[in-house]
Design an enzyme around this catalytic site. Structure first.
Site, short mmCIF file in Angstrom:
data_model
loop_
_atom_site.label_atom_id
_atom_site.label_comp_id
_atom_site.label_asym_id
_atom_site.label_seq_id
_atom_site.Cartn_x
_atom_site.Cartn_y
_atom_site.Cartn_z
CG ASP A 235 -1.72 1.26 1.39
OD1 ASP A 235 -1.60 2.16 0.54
OD2 ASP A 235 -2.47 1.37 2.39
CD GLN B 172 -0.75 8.87 3.36
OE1 GLN B 172 -0.12 9.90 3.19
NE2 GLN B 172 -2.07 8.85 3.43
#
Length: 413
Positions: free
Chosen positions: A199, A202
């Site tokens: 993921d 960010q």
């Protein structure tokens, strides 16, 4: 300390007042602001090229298709994929993870298999695996935190085994701000035959990403966090793995041939892009990639390290303020330019509300990490997150307003 001259003028939304005060936007971990060139790309498509892609031979459709597919090329280069067809357009990172969960996970996991993820994950990297684990009989194990509230790599090594079939891990925590060692995690995971999903929501907007160096099997990100529009994201996957996965959604665009009793699906990447896609958004995301590339991801990363270091230096001046995550890293290196914190006796939502009166936008709540907050024994936290359009002066103004807000609450408690 200046990244580029007059960069704030390229973000129209930043040039406004809130409650009569100049806006200071410190919520980029939730969504980034958009430069004029991205807004222009959206407008240009709808004013000049509005047509469906891949389906027409007229000029508008051809231009739209060329721009749409050019964005795929830009993303492939941006994360150093060696194959443009390894880039799948999705609505967002959440859809990308669900695509992998339902297409790969549902068809490859079986009872007794193990999925490893961490206690710091965003809900989008927890819930799909909980659903798939329930449906397949697989088990989920969670990597814990160190005393410094970073990812406990030793604990990861201790629970990694031949039973592990998937490791799905965040690159940079949206609450703790720590940057996880994804290259080492991938290497260790592959040594036991496990697949790895990263993921990167960010990290992709803030630091150079090289999927070949990481060697992950999948990587996901959302466009709205990287100066692009909402409603568009992408999935990177190794070609051989994507080719082995069945379609996630059925309908138009993903097909090869359709009969009344069966169908055949198309080649990559189209077999995972059913229906009319978010054409304008994909094109504008490509323009956002151009914009970030023109500035330079190394430049952005270096600048944000300076911002991060200064933010933590100023926050540490405030008594009774508790910062979450590993903050004892010099010069802002090794962590994101964000700080989640609480002030003793004051709710984060109250801080956020009063700071908004000063034109300062921060986040409060659980940041879609309820299990992490529960582990830290807090119901929520305040979070200030920065991007390359923020300045040291804005950090100073934030600290002044935060101190005044804390003093206000201290007097009435």
């Amino acid at each position: 300390m200046t990244l580029i001259q007059n960069i704030r003028n390229e973000f129209p939304v930043l040039n406004q007042t809130i409650q009569g005060k100049s806006l200071i936007y410190l919520d980029s971990a939730a969504t980034s602001q958009k430069p004029t060139v991205v807004l222009d790309a959206l407008r240009h498509y709808y004013e000049k090229d509005n047509a469906n892609v891949h389906r027409g031979s007229h000029s508008l459709s051809i231009r739209a298709t060329e721009s749409y597919e050019a964005s795929r090329d830009k993303l492939a280069k941006f994360i150093n994929s060696n194959d443009r067809e390894e880039i799948i357009f999705t609505r967002n990172a959440t859809e990308s993870i669900n695509l992998v969960a339902y297409s790969w996970g549902l068809n490859n996991l079986k009872p007794g298999d193990e999925i490893l993820t961490s206690v710091m994950e965003h809900h989008s990297n927890l819930i799909p695996w909980q659903i798939i684990a329930k449906q397949t009989g697989a088990n989920i194990k969670y990597i814990q935190l160190t005393e410094n509230e970073d990812l406990d790599l030793d604990h990861f090594k201790s629970i990694l085994s031949k039973k592990t079939k998937l490791v799905s891990i965040v690159h940079v925590s949206n609450m703790l701000g720590c940057m996880n060692p994804v290259e080492e995690i991938t290497r260790l995971s592959h040594s036991v035959g496990a697949k790895v999903l990263i993921d990167a929501c960010q990290s992709v907007p803030h630091t150079p990403i090289d999927v070949q160096n990481i060697d992950c099997d999948w990587l996901v990100a959302s466009g709205h966090k990287m100066c692009g529009p909402s409603g568009i994201g992408f999935l990177y996957g190794k070609r051989e793995i994507l080719e082995s996965m069945p379609p996630f959604l059925g309908g138009g665009e993903m097909i090869d041939k359709v009969f009344l009793d069966h169908f055949t699906y198309g080649e990559l990447p189209h077999k995972f892009e059913a229906g009319t896609p978010a054409i304008a958004e994909a094109i504008a995301l490509g323009r956002a990639v151009d914009y970030l590339t023109e500035i330079g991801m190394d430049t952005i990363h270096s600048y944000e390290e300076q911002l991060s270091s200064y933010l933590f230096q100023r926050l540490e001046e405030i008594p009774d303020l508790r910062i979450y995550g590993g903050t004892k890293i010099k010069n802002g290196t090794g962590r994101a330019a964000l700080a989640s914190f609480n002030v003793n006796g004051i709710h984060g939502s109250d801080l956020s509300t009063l700071l908004d009166n000063e034109g300062i936008a921060i986040r409060s709540g659980d940041h879609c990490t309820q299990p992490l907050h529960r582990l830290l024994q807090i119901s929520g936290s305040a979070r200030a997150s920065l991007y390359f359009y923020n300045t040291l002066e804005e950090v100073d103004e934030f600290i002044v307003a935060l101190k005044e807000t804390i003093n206000f609450f201290t007097k009435i408690i």
